[in-house]
Design a protein around this motif. Structure first.
Motif, PDB file in Angstrom:
ATOM      1  N   ILE A  61       0.837  -1.197   0.000  1.00  0.00           N
ATOM      2  CA  ILE A  61       0.000   0.000   0.000  1.00  0.00           C
ATOM      3  C   ILE A  61       0.878   1.254   0.000  1.00  0.00           C
ATOM      4  O   ILE A  61       0.584   2.241  -0.693  1.00  0.00           O
ATOM      5  CB  ILE A  61      -0.946  -0.010   1.218  1.00  0.00           C
ATOM      6  CG1 ILE A  61      -1.995  -1.123   1.049  1.00  0.00           C
ATOM      7  CG2 ILE A  61      -1.610   1.344   1.410  1.00  0.00           C
ATOM      8  CD1 ILE A  61      -2.901  -1.294   2.251  1.00  0.00           C
ATOM      9  N   GLY A  91     -10.867   1.371  -1.900  1.00  0.00           N
ATOM     10  CA  GLY A  91     -10.111   1.926  -0.782  1.00  0.00           C
ATOM     11  C   GLY A  91     -10.389   3.401  -0.571  1.00  0.00           C
ATOM     12  O   GLY A  91     -10.799   4.129  -1.490  1.00  0.00           O
ATOM     13  N   SER A  92     -10.164   3.859   0.648  1.00  0.00           N
ATOM     14  CA  SER A  92     -10.389   5.260   0.986  1.00  0.00           C
ATOM     15  C   SER A  92      -9.379   6.158   0.277  1.00  0.00           C
ATOM     16  O   SER A  92      -8.174   5.887   0.286  1.00  0.00           O
ATOM     17  CB  SER A  92     -10.270   5.450   2.498  1.00  0.00           C
ATOM     18  OG  SER A  92     -10.297   6.817   2.831  1.00  0.00           O
ATOM     19  N   LYS A  93      -9.883   7.231  -0.319  1.00  0.00           N
ATOM     20  CA  LYS A  93      -9.002   8.196  -0.986  1.00  0.00           C
ATOM     21  C   LYS A  93      -8.785   9.447  -0.131  1.00  0.00           C
ATOM     22  O   LYS A  93      -8.150  10.401  -0.579  1.00  0.00           O
ATOM     23  CB  LYS A  93      -9.619   8.626  -2.326  1.00  0.00           C
ATOM     24  CG  LYS A  93      -9.286   7.741  -3.519  1.00  0.00           C
ATOM     25  CD  LYS A  93     -10.029   6.454  -3.551  1.00  0.00           C
ATOM     26  CE  LYS A  93     -11.511   6.644  -3.744  1.00  0.00           C
ATOM     27  NZ  LYS A  93     -12.249   5.337  -3.720  1.00  0.00           N
ATOM     28  N   ASP A 216     -17.124   6.329  -4.466  1.00  0.00           N
ATOM     29  CA  ASP A 216     -16.970   4.927  -4.090  1.00  0.00           C
ATOM     30  C   ASP A 216     -18.154   4.065  -4.504  1.00  0.00           C
ATOM     31  O   ASP A 216     -18.057   2.842  -4.470  1.00  0.00           O
ATOM     32  CB  ASP A 216     -16.757   4.795  -2.577  1.00  0.00           C
ATOM     33  CG  ASP A 216     -15.363   5.231  -2.157  1.00  0.00           C
ATOM     34  OD1 ASP A 216     -14.402   4.537  -2.530  1.00  0.00           O
ATOM     35  OD2 ASP A 216     -15.234   6.271  -1.494  1.00  0.00           O
ATOM     36  N   PRO A 241      -6.903   3.156  -6.919  1.00  0.00           N
ATOM     37  CA  PRO A 241      -7.196   2.270  -5.776  1.00  0.00           C
ATOM     38  C   PRO A 241      -6.100   2.392  -4.729  1.00  0.00           C
ATOM     39  O   PRO A 241      -4.907   2.360  -5.050  1.00  0.00           O
ATOM     40  CB  PRO A 241      -7.235   0.874  -6.409  1.00  0.00           C
ATOM     41  CG  PRO A 241      -6.426   0.988  -7.661  1.00  0.00           C
ATOM     42  CD  PRO A 241      -6.617   2.385  -8.152  1.00  0.00           C
ATOM     43  N   THR A 242      -6.489   2.536  -3.475  1.00  0.00           N
ATOM     44  CA  THR A 242      -5.516   2.676  -2.394  1.00  0.00           C
ATOM     45  C   THR A 242      -5.516   1.468  -1.462  1.00  0.00           C
ATOM     46  O   THR A 242      -4.547   1.269  -0.729  1.00  0.00           O
ATOM     47  CB  THR A 242      -5.828   3.923  -1.552  1.00  0.00           C
ATOM     48  OG1 THR A 242      -7.124   3.760  -0.941  1.00  0.00           O
ATOM     49  CG2 THR A 242      -5.839   5.174  -2.415  1.00  0.00           C
ATOM     50  N   PHE A 243      -6.604   0.698  -1.440  1.00  0.00           N
ATOM     51  CA  PHE A 243      -6.760  -0.465  -0.555  1.00  0.00           C
ATOM     52  C   PHE A 243      -6.650  -0.086   0.917  1.00  0.00           C
ATOM     53  O   PHE A 243      -6.293  -0.907   1.750  1.00  0.00           O
ATOM     54  CB  PHE A 243      -5.751  -1.566  -0.918  1.00  0.00           C
ATOM     55  CG  PHE A 243      -5.909  -2.073  -2.316  1.00  0.00           C
ATOM     56  CD1 PHE A 243      -6.838  -3.052  -2.605  1.00  0.00           C
ATOM     57  CD2 PHE A 243      -5.147  -1.549  -3.355  1.00  0.00           C
ATOM     58  CE1 PHE A 243      -7.017  -3.510  -3.897  1.00  0.00           C
ATOM     59  CE2 PHE A 243      -5.309  -2.007  -4.656  1.00  0.00           C
ATOM     60  CZ  PHE A 243      -6.244  -2.997  -4.935  1.00  0.00           C
ATOM     61  N   GLU A 244      -6.924   1.176   1.221  1.00  0.00           N
ATOM     62  CA  GLU A 244      -6.908   1.638   2.606  1.00  0.00           C
ATOM     63  C   GLU A 244      -8.319   1.548   3.195  1.00  0.00           C
ATOM     64  O   GLU A 244      -9.308   1.716   2.477  1.00  0.00           O
ATOM     65  CB  GLU A 244      -6.377   3.070   2.680  1.00  0.00           C
ATOM     66  CG  GLU A 244      -4.916   3.184   2.248  1.00  0.00           C
ATOM     67  CD  GLU A 244      -4.378   4.597   2.382  1.00  0.00           C
ATOM     68  OE1 GLU A 244      -5.118   5.459   2.919  1.00  0.00           O
ATOM     69  OE2 GLU A 244      -3.239   4.849   1.967  1.00  0.00           O
ATOM     70  N   PRO A 245      -8.452   1.295   4.492  1.00  0.00           N
ATOM     71  CA  PRO A 245      -9.786   1.134   5.106  1.00  0.00           C
ATOM     72  C   PRO A 245     -10.569   2.440   5.106  1.00  0.00           C
ATOM     73  O   PRO A 245     -10.001   3.529   5.196  1.00  0.00           O
ATOM     74  CB  PRO A 245      -9.463   0.672   6.530  1.00  0.00           C
ATOM     75  CG  PRO A 245      -8.078   1.187   6.795  1.00  0.00           C
ATOM     76  CD  PRO A 245      -7.359   1.120   5.469  1.00  0.00           C
ATOM     77  N   TYR A 246     -11.896   2.302   5.032  1.00  0.00           N
ATOM     78  CA  TYR A 246     -12.779   3.472   5.082  1.00  0.00           C
ATOM     79  C   TYR A 246     -13.044   3.828   6.547  1.00  0.00           C
ATOM     80  O   TYR A 246     -14.181   3.774   7.020  1.00  0.00           O
ATOM     81  CB  TYR A 246     -14.088   3.157   4.359  1.00  0.00           C
ATOM     82  CG  TYR A 246     -13.926   2.933   2.876  1.00  0.00           C
ATOM     83  CD1 TYR A 246     -13.906   4.004   1.994  1.00  0.00           C
ATOM     84  CD2 TYR A 246     -13.792   1.651   2.348  1.00  0.00           C
ATOM     85  CE1 TYR A 246     -13.757   3.810   0.624  1.00  0.00           C
ATOM     86  CE2 TYR A 246     -13.647   1.437   0.991  1.00  0.00           C
ATOM     87  CZ  TYR A 246     -13.626   2.521   0.133  1.00  0.00           C
ATOM     88  OH  TYR A 246     -13.482   2.323  -1.230  1.00  0.00           O
TER      89      TYR A 246
END
Length: 363
Positions: A61, A91-93, A216, A241-246
């Motif tokens: 990430i 993912g969260s932006k 999203d 895409p960041t694959f970070e949690p929302y």
């Protein structure tokens, strides 16, 4: 008979049999899922369990984020060209856009709008933007087209149209004079209605604004028509895409897997209703509106529900209504009660506030 005629006849027969098979197989099936089947836990226990989940693929990430940093100069160039920037992908932006704004947009004024907030007020947003532009114009050294004396300071007493007109005013000849508006989740629950999206599109088309937004929801493009996309927003799409949690975007939504309050019950009921047909939803709406208008009654008599639904052309027979009611009962959306006259009445086991929210969600 020619070979082509035989082939067409066989193809027609195959198609007809296929749809007949689908119709016969689907008509007898009924969902066996119930709201009560959801295995719910205590909310605090669920939150604690979620906090213990360790993040995965942190190196990958981070490498992805480094790759996006190399594009910052290109993104600034796109803004200077008059484009709006739309970021999408899993993912969260939020962290990405805020880092871009704080490092690459230091020469511009930046306003952040958290679209994921359910209670966001678009009039207050536009007023805030107008006040930021007012401050910028007062401190700008170069000579404006219109003198400062002709400018009227934005205030809450002005209409939405007047504030947007101010944002689009010919105050400065310099083309590179604009402020950047970062909108986290422009598809958020408080922004996704038609009037608000039209307002945001008008803001994006103003001469002194540039919009940087994230989305999203897969159906977001359905909110916009061709004019909004190509002329007003003027989107340049970025797959990031960041694959970070929302983490922040999801904190305002109820935990539907937890025991609890009315909001959570309404949320699970919404999920069930959205899986039903529009006619079934309309029948449920009739029942809910009657319940909210007659709070002291045991519920709505089935005969009254049938009469109302028939007048509104929602059902053609008692059999059709019964099929909808069976669906409601199977999913535990309604309960049966008897009124003092001994009539069977239908009651939705939700308070008025939750019913209002439920009807708004399925509108």
């Amino acid at each position: 008979m020619e070979a082509n005629d035989i082939d067409e006849e066989e193809e027609f027969g195959f198609s007809r049999n296929y749809f007949l098979a689908k119709e016969s197989s689907g008509s007898s099936k009924k969902s066996t899922c119930k709201v009560s089947d959801i295995d719910v836990v205590d909310e605090q226990e669920l939150v604690a369990a979620m906090s213990d989940i360790k993040p995965k693929h942190e190196k990958e990430i981070a490498a992805l984020r480094d790759g996006y940093r190399s594009l910052y100069s290109q993104w600034v160039f796109e803004l200077r060209c008059g484009l709006g920037m739309l970021f999408y992908g899993f993912g969260s932006k939020k962290a990405l856009l805020e880092e871009f704004a704080s490092t690459a947009l230091t020469d511009y004024s930046v306003v952040v709008i958290n679209g994921y907030l359910p209670s966001i007020n678009i009039k207050q947003v536009v007023l805030g933007l107008a006040q930021v532009l007012w401050d910028l114009l007062k401190t700008k050294r170069k000579t404006p087209v219109a003198s400062v004396s002709k400018m009227k300071e934005p205030s809450g007493s002005q209409s939405l149209d007047e504030l947007i007109l101010f944002l689009n005013g010919p105050w400065v000849e310099e083309k590179d004079f604009f402020m950047c508006i970062v909108v986290h989740n422009i598809d958020g629950p408080g922004l996704r209605d038609s009037d608000t999206q039209q307002c945001l599109a008008r803001i994006a088309a103003c001469s002194h604004t540039r919009i940087i937004a994230s989305i999203d929801h897969v159906n977001v493009p359905l909110l916009w028509d061709k004019k909004m996309v190509d002329t007003q927003f003027n989107w340049y799409w970025h797959h990031t895409p960041t694959f970070e949690p929302y983490k922040y975007e999801g904190m305002f939504f109820p935990l539907i897997l937890a025991h609890g309050n009315t909001t959570q019950s309404a949320k699970t009921a919404t999920i069930v209703l959205q899986s039903l047909t529009p006619n079934a939803q309309s029948v449920f709406r009739v029942l809910a509106e009657h319940q909210m208008a007659h709070l002291n009654e045991e519920g709505m008599p089935i005969s009254s529900l049938y009469s109302t639904c028939r007048e509104r052309f929602l059902v053609s027979s008692q059999v059709t209504l019964n099929s909808h009611l069976t669906e409601f009962k199977d999913h535990e959306l309604v309960k049966m009660r008897k009124n003092p006259e001994g009539e069977d009445c239908l009651h939705i086991p939700l308070p008025t506030e939750a019913l209002e929210k439920l009807l708004k969600d399925i509108a």
